[in-house]
Design a protein around this motif. Structure first.
Motif, PDB file in Angstrom:
ATOM      1  N   ILE A  24       0.768  -1.045  -0.007  1.00 54.36           N
ATOM      2  CA  ILE A  24      -0.113  -0.064   0.085  1.00 54.36           C
ATOM      3  C   ILE A  24       0.992   1.183   0.082  1.00 54.36           C
ATOM      4  N   ILE A  25       1.964   1.272   0.883  1.00 57.83           N
ATOM      5  CA  ILE A  25       3.086   2.259   0.807  1.00 57.83           C
ATOM      6  C   ILE A  25       3.584   2.656  -0.497  1.00 57.83           C
ATOM      7  N   ALA A  26       3.974   1.450  -0.920  1.00 56.08           N
ATOM      8  CA  ALA A  26       4.697   1.429  -2.414  1.00 56.08           C
ATOM      9  C   ALA A  26       3.758   2.231  -3.433  1.00 56.08           C
ATOM     10  N   ILE A  27       2.477   1.784  -3.584  1.00 54.78           N
ATOM     11  CA  ILE A  27       1.364   2.338  -4.391  1.00 54.78           C
ATOM     12  C   ILE A  27       1.281   3.796  -4.162  1.00 54.78           C
ATOM     13  N   GLY A  28       1.071   4.132  -2.633  1.00 53.78           N
ATOM     14  CA  GLY A  28       1.106   5.608  -2.403  1.00 53.78           C
ATOM     15  C   GLY A  28       2.210   6.320  -2.894  1.00 53.78           C
ATOM     16  N   VAL A  29       3.592   6.009  -2.592  1.00 54.50           N
ATOM     17  CA  VAL A  29       4.538   6.685  -3.273  1.00 54.50           C
ATOM     18  C   VAL A  29       4.546   6.929  -4.513  1.00 54.50           C
ATOM     19  N   LYS A  30       4.137   5.853  -5.296  1.00 49.71           N
ATOM     20  CA  LYS A  30       4.000   5.749  -7.018  1.00 49.71           C
ATOM     21  C   LYS A  30       2.886   6.729  -7.413  1.00 49.71           C
TER      22      LYS A  30
ATOM     23  N   SER B 114       1.555   9.318  -5.615  1.00 48.92           N
ATOM     24  CA  SER B 114       1.716  10.599  -4.970  1.00 48.92           C
ATOM     25  C   SER B 114       2.830  11.606  -5.736  1.00 48.92           C
ATOM     26  N   SER B 115       3.638  10.811  -6.533  1.00 51.31           N
ATOM     27  CA  SER B 115       4.660  11.849  -7.269  1.00 51.31           C
ATOM     28  C   SER B 115       5.609  10.831  -8.180  1.00 51.31           C
ATOM     29  N   PRO B 116       6.131  11.474  -9.235  1.00 50.81           N
ATOM     30  CA  PRO B 116       6.891  10.595 -10.210  1.00 50.81           C
ATOM     31  C   PRO B 116       8.139  10.231  -9.548  1.00 50.81           C
ATOM     32  N   GLY B 117       8.750   9.428  -9.948  1.00 51.34           N
ATOM     33  CA  GLY B 117       9.980   8.674  -9.426  1.00 51.34           C
ATOM     34  C   GLY B 117       9.882   7.611  -8.957  1.00 51.34           C
ATOM     35  N   PRO B 118      11.117   6.780  -8.593  1.00 51.16           N
ATOM     36  CA  PRO B 118      11.131   5.396  -7.918  1.00 51.16           C
ATOM     37  C   PRO B 118      10.513   5.253  -6.494  1.00 51.16           C
TER      38      PRO B 118
ATOM     39  N   LYS C 140      14.989   2.931   1.804  1.00 46.44           N
ATOM     40  CA  LYS C 140      13.932   3.720   2.376  1.00 46.44           C
ATOM     41  C   LYS C 140      12.681   3.958   1.529  1.00 46.44           C
ATOM     42  N   PHE C 141      11.405   3.996   1.917  1.00 49.10           N
ATOM     43  CA  PHE C 141      10.479   4.546   0.766  1.00 49.10           C
ATOM     44  C   PHE C 141      10.424   5.930   0.599  1.00 49.10           C
TER      45      PHE C 141
ATOM     46  N   THR D 143      11.772  14.071  -6.432  1.00 50.76           N
ATOM     47  CA  THR D 143      12.919  13.973  -6.892  1.00 50.76           C
ATOM     48  C   THR D 143      13.577  14.905  -7.791  1.00 50.76           C
ATOM     49  N   ASP D 144      12.977  15.981  -7.924  1.00 51.51           N
ATOM     50  CA  ASP D 144      13.552  17.167  -8.779  1.00 51.51           C
ATOM     51  C   ASP D 144      14.286  18.459  -7.870  1.00 51.51           C
ATOM     52  N   ILE D 145      14.438  18.003  -6.503  1.00 52.53           N
ATOM     53  CA  ILE D 145      14.948  18.960  -5.583  1.00 52.53           C
ATOM     54  C   ILE D 145      16.536  18.266  -5.082  1.00 52.53           C
TER      55      ILE D 145
END
Length: 179
Positions: A16-22, A24-28, A47-48, A53-55
Motif C-alpha cells: 500500500i505504501i509503495a502504491i502511495g509513493v508511486k 503521489s509523485s513521479p520517480g522511484p 527507504k520508501f 526527485t527534482d530537488i
C-alpha cells in the motif's frame, strides 16, 4: 529471522505504501542512499521515497521541508518510510536496534568534532535505537545522540533491545514532524 517475519507480516502495508509513493509523485518507489555501517563499511540503505526527485537531497530533513511530498510527510511522521530497512537487516547490513547509520560526509565531519563518535561504528547500525526512543532523531543535536549511542553500546543486552523495540512500536514510531 525477525526481519523476514516482519517483511512477510508487513508486506500488505508495504505494498500500500509503495502504491502511495508511486501515485503521489513521479520517480522511484525506493530511496537508496549510501550510509556507513559496522566497522565503517559503506552500504546502501533503503527507504520508501518521501521527497520529490527534482530537488537536491543533501542535508538532514527539517520539519517544514519543501522537498517532502504530502504522502511522504505522512509516512515519515509514522516512520513507515523506514520499513524497507528490514531488507537491510535481512542482508546483515543493519540490525533492528542500534545506532542509526550516518551519511559518509557526516561520519568524516563528526569524527573530527565529537569525541568518541566512531565508537558507534563498532556495532551494526539499527532501524531504531536508544536515542530515537528518547526523541533524538532527525534534526537534533548529534552530540546528544552520540551520548545515547555510547550508553546503548556499553549497556547492551537482549532485554534492552526488547525494551527499545517495545518503546518503538508503542510510541516511538510517531515523531514530532509536521505533516
Amino acid at each position: 529471522c525477525a526481519s523476514l517475519l516482519c517483511i512477510i507480516l508487513l508486506s500488505p502495508i508495504m505494498l500500500i505504501i509503495a502504491i502511495g509513493v508511486k501515485v503521489s509523485s513521479p520517480g522511484p518507489i525506493l530511496f537508496k542512499q549510501e550510509r556507513i555501517g559496522k566497522n565503517k563499511k559503506p552500504f546502501i540503505m533503503l527507504k520508501f521515497r518521501s521527497m520529490r526527485t527534482d530537488i537536491d537531497h543533501t542535508g538532514w530533513s527539517k520539519d517544514e521541508d519543501p522537498r517532502k511530498t504530502k504522502f511522504g510527510s505522512f509516512i515519515r511522521k509514522c516512520s513507515l518510510d523506514e520499513l524497507p530497512q528490514l531488507i537491510n537487516v535481512l542482508m546483515g547490513q543493519m540490525s533492528l536496534v542500534g545506532p542509526r547509520p550516518e551519511l559518509p560526509k557526516y561520519v568524516k565531519q563528526f569524527k573530527e568534532e565529537i569525541p568518541l563518535y566512531l565508537i558507534r561504528q563498532q556495532v551494526r547500525p539499527g532501524m531504531t535505537g536508544w536515542a530515537q526512543v528518547h526523541g533524538l532523531r532527525g534534526d537534533t543535536p548529534i552530540d546528544k545522540r552520540v551520548e545515547y549511542y555510547i550508553w546503548y553500546i556499553q549497556n547492551w543486552s537482549i532485554g534492552l533491545d526488547i525494551k527499545i523495540l517495545f518503546k518503538t512500536v508503542f510510541g516511538g514510531m510517531i515523531n514530532k514532524e509536521k505533516i
